[in-house]
Design a protein around this motif. Sequence first.
Motif, mmCIF file in Angstrom:
data_model
loop_
_atom_site.group_PDB
_atom_site.id
_atom_site.type_symbol
_atom_site.label_atom_id
_atom_site.label_comp_id
_atom_site.label_asym_id
_atom_site.label_seq_id
_atom_site.Cartn_x
_atom_site.Cartn_y
_atom_site.Cartn_z
ATOM 1 N N PRO A 101 8.945 -60.982 20.228
ATOM 2 C CA PRO A 101 9.889 -62.095 20.044
ATOM 3 C C PRO A 101 11.332 -61.689 20.338
ATOM 4 C CG PRO A 101 8.380 -61.956 18.197
ATOM 5 C CD PRO A 101 8.167 -60.715 19.007
ATOM 6 N N ALA A 102 11.598 -60.388 20.407
ATOM 7 C CA ALA A 102 12.953 -59.913 20.710
ATOM 8 C C ALA A 102 13.271 -60.004 22.196
ATOM 9 C CB ALA A 102 13.120 -58.468 20.234
ATOM 10 N N TYR A 103 12.339 -60.473 22.995
ATOM 11 C CA TYR A 103 12.567 -60.438 24.443
ATOM 12 C C TYR A 103 13.835 -61.166 24.883
ATOM 13 C CZ TYR A 103 12.219 -60.441 29.413
ATOM 14 O OH TYR A 103 12.532 -60.262 30.737
ATOM 15 N N PRO A 104 14.174 -62.335 24.345
ATOM 16 C CA PRO A 104 15.434 -62.956 24.777
ATOM 17 C C PRO A 104 16.642 -62.038 24.611
ATOM 18 C CG PRO A 104 14.107 -64.556 23.598
ATOM 19 C CD PRO A 104 13.413 -63.232 23.440
ATOM 20 N N ALA A 105 16.684 -61.279 23.528
ATOM 21 C CA ALA A 105 17.787 -60.331 23.331
ATOM 22 C C ALA A 105 17.687 -59.170 24.312
ATOM 23 C CB ALA A 105 17.777 -59.811 21.895
ATOM 24 N N ILE A 106 16.468 -58.721 24.571
ATOM 25 C CA ILE A 106 16.276 -57.586 25.487
ATOM 26 C C ILE A 106 16.737 -57.942 26.891
ATOM 27 C CG2 ILE A 106 14.523 -56.171 26.623
ATOM 28 C CD1 ILE A 106 12.894 -56.351 24.005
ATOM 29 N N THR A 107 16.318 -59.083 27.384
ATOM 30 C CA THR A 107 16.645 -59.428 28.768
ATOM 31 C C THR A 107 18.126 -59.709 28.941
ATOM 32 O OG1 THR A 107 16.053 -60.816 30.665
ATOM 33 C CG2 THR A 107 16.091 -61.896 28.517
ATOM 34 N N GLU A 108 18.758 -60.324 27.946
ATOM 35 C CA GLU A 108 20.194 -60.554 28.056
ATOM 36 C C GLU A 108 20.950 -59.231 28.064
ATOM 37 O OE1 GLU A 108 23.655 -62.347 25.256
ATOM 38 O OE2 GLU A 108 22.098 -63.766 25.848
ATOM 39 N N ALA A 109 20.548 -58.305 27.186
ATOM 40 C CA ALA A 109 21.245 -57.018 27.091
ATOM 41 C C ALA A 109 21.038 -56.190 28.351
ATOM 42 C CB ALA A 109 20.755 -56.255 25.869
ATOM 43 N N PHE A 110 19.807 -56.157 28.857
ATOM 44 C CA PHE A 110 19.549 -55.319 30.023
ATOM 45 C C PHE A 110 20.188 -55.890 31.281
ATOM 46 C CE2 PHE A 110 17.094 -54.157 33.802
ATOM 47 C CZ PHE A 110 17.268 -52.779 33.766
ATOM 48 N N SER A 111 20.067 -57.176 31.513
ATOM 49 C CA SER A 111 20.644 -57.744 32.738
ATOM 50 C C SER A 111 22.168 -57.579 32.748
ATOM 51 C CB SER A 111 20.247 -59.213 32.894
ATOM 52 O OG SER A 111 20.702 -59.991 31.806
ATOM 53 N N ARG A 112 22.781 -57.697 31.573
ATOM 54 C CA ARG A 112 24.237 -57.490 31.476
ATOM 55 C C ARG A 112 24.582 -56.038 31.810
ATOM 56 N NH1 ARG A 112 25.113 -59.892 26.770
ATOM 57 N NH2 ARG A 112 24.777 -57.999 25.550
ATOM 58 N N ALA A 113 23.801 -55.094 31.286
ATOM 59 C CA ALA A 113 24.038 -53.679 31.584
ATOM 60 C C ALA A 113 23.798 -53.384 33.063
ATOM 61 C CB ALA A 113 23.124 -52.812 30.725
ATOM 62 N N PHE A 114 22.771 -53.996 33.633
ATOM 63 C CA PHE A 114 22.456 -53.742 35.031
ATOM 64 C C PHE A 114 23.606 -54.176 35.940
ATOM 65 C CE2 PHE A 114 20.537 -55.071 39.101
ATOM 66 C CZ PHE A 114 20.018 -53.848 39.496
ATOM 67 N N VAL A 115 24.200 -55.322 35.659
ATOM 68 C CA VAL A 115 25.333 -55.788 36.459
ATOM 69 C C VAL A 115 26.491 -54.796 36.353
ATOM 70 C CG1 VAL A 115 27.097 -57.582 36.656
ATOM 71 C CG2 VAL A 115 24.703 -58.224 36.396
ATOM 72 N N LYS A 116 26.791 -54.335 35.141
ATOM 73 C CA LYS A 116 27.881 -53.369 34.964
ATOM 74 C C LYS A 116 27.623 -52.094 35.758
ATOM 75 C CE LYS A 116 29.343 -54.774 30.303
ATOM 76 N NZ LYS A 116 29.453 -54.345 28.885
ATOM 77 N N ILE A 117 26.396 -51.631 35.698
ATOM 78 C CA ILE A 117 26.040 -50.389 36.391
ATOM 79 C C ILE A 117 26.179 -50.556 37.901
ATOM 80 C CG2 ILE A 117 24.087 -48.886 36.948
ATOM 81 C CD1 ILE A 117 23.191 -49.347 33.970
ATOM 82 N N MET A 118 25.684 -51.657 38.428
ATOM 83 C CA MET A 118 25.732 -51.852 39.877
ATOM 84 C C MET A 118 27.151 -52.130 40.365
ATOM 85 S SD MET A 118 22.755 -51.112 40.806
ATOM 86 C CE MET A 118 22.654 -51.630 42.528
ATOM 87 N N ARG A 119 28.046 -52.462 39.459
ATOM 88 C CA ARG A 119 29.459 -52.623 39.815
ATOM 89 C C ARG A 119 30.244 -51.332 39.629
ATOM 90 N NH1 ARG A 119 30.611 -58.597 37.056
ATOM 91 N NH2 ARG A 119 29.569 -59.836 38.690
ATOM 92 N N GLY A 120 29.545 -50.256 39.273
ATOM 93 C CA GLY A 120 30.191 -48.953 39.191
ATOM 94 C C GLY A 120 30.449 -48.437 37.800
#
Length: 467
Positions: free
Chosen positions: A419-438
């Motif tokens: 049930p934590a998946y909504p929190a997981i996907t929001e947190a990971f996708s946000r981190a992924f964008v930051k990482i790919m932006r350097g």
Amino acid sequence: MTRAAGPRRGTPRTAGRPGPARPARRAPWAFVLCAALLLAGCEEGGGGEKGTRRGSDATCDGRIDAPAQITMWYHQPSARGELEAVRAQVRAFNTAQDDVTVRLVRHPKGDHDDLVREAADAGELPDLLDFDAPKLFSHAWAGDLRPIDSCVPKSLRADLLPSVLEQGTYRGRLWGLGTFDSGLGLYVRPSVLRKAGVRIPKGIADAWTADEFTGILGKLRALGHERPLDLQMPWAGTEWGTYGFAPVLWSAGGDLIERSTYRTADGVLNGPRSVEALTTLQGWAKAGYVDANKDFEAFQKGRTPVSWTGHWCYRRYTEAHPGDVAIVPLPDFGTGSATGMGSWQWGIPAGTADGDAVWRFLEFLLRPDEILRMTEVNGAIPATTAAMERTDAFAEGGRGRLYIEQLRSGTARPRPQTPAYPAITEAFSRAFVKIMRGGAVRPALDEAVRAVDKDLADHGHYPPTGP
């Protein structure tokens, strides 16, 4: 739609930002659905009053209180023609028999997940609705859905892709079924790869290694493709960021959450293997290998001969480059190639009184003809072998057969069944964008871990009994 309204203690809300349970909002949703049903707001189906229904019977007991009438929602689809296909299915079902009438209710405007949560809080869900597969778990935990184990016959279970059953399962019970699944891999231009002297993988076991793939990008640049890789970056901050790139962690030996207990993401999401894998992806961006793809035509126009994407691109890619498109596995980051799975699934809300009536319609949707009616529009993977083998792309020898092999072999993995998946996907996708932006990789993942673990703590780690 008989479940009593009221606050739902601990129900997941906007991922990563839990707070006090929302008060029930029955009146607005009662108005929306009553207006839809009573003031001709339904798109398909006949009239008539609902009969008396048993509110406490099993989801499926083999009996229908005929004539039955059920209401359904369908998300706003991105694929052209998908909603029209659903309308046609409703009409065909209603015409074919007299026991059950399906009424497709116009979907209120707004985010589908938010609308479902609000309607669930108000006790005003329809009799049938669909979910993006990993979002199903939070609704099962919250008591919004009825398990459908008793509805699905053994013969159908045997014909369904194992991935479809796995993605609809939570704590050993089946809560949802889809008529199609998803496929994820690399689309490549064989003519370009051969010109660059690059080997083309023959299957899952033959996937490029991450280091090999890095070298391939350099060869393609030398051939004249300045930015040879499309990662669908305009969508990185959405569910695509998680669906598309969690397989990088899995392939490296990491994950989005520790799955034996589902009680923390620490040491897994931000562990050394996850950090190393995402550092490699960031390296591709820093080297300038990744096309921004702002026009969504990087592959079609020939700028990028490699596109990291899913089944939904199959038609337009093959139309753009007839006879010069192949699908190969995602790179191996250390433990073998991994990929994603799971797509939209149907669920029966807890307030639905006659589960057999709803199942009659779902069983109709899972017939080969109806599966193909939908997948011919959206390009997805048919959910059953019977339907799959009637296609050109996914049958034995088809250009999309790799997707089937991945779904059957275990190479494709479900997103976390929690049930934590909504929190997981929001947190990971946000981190992924930051990482790919350097941004620094480990700090971005540490931040994601804190958001996930906070959601877990705020919901008591989602005890099996629900809120």
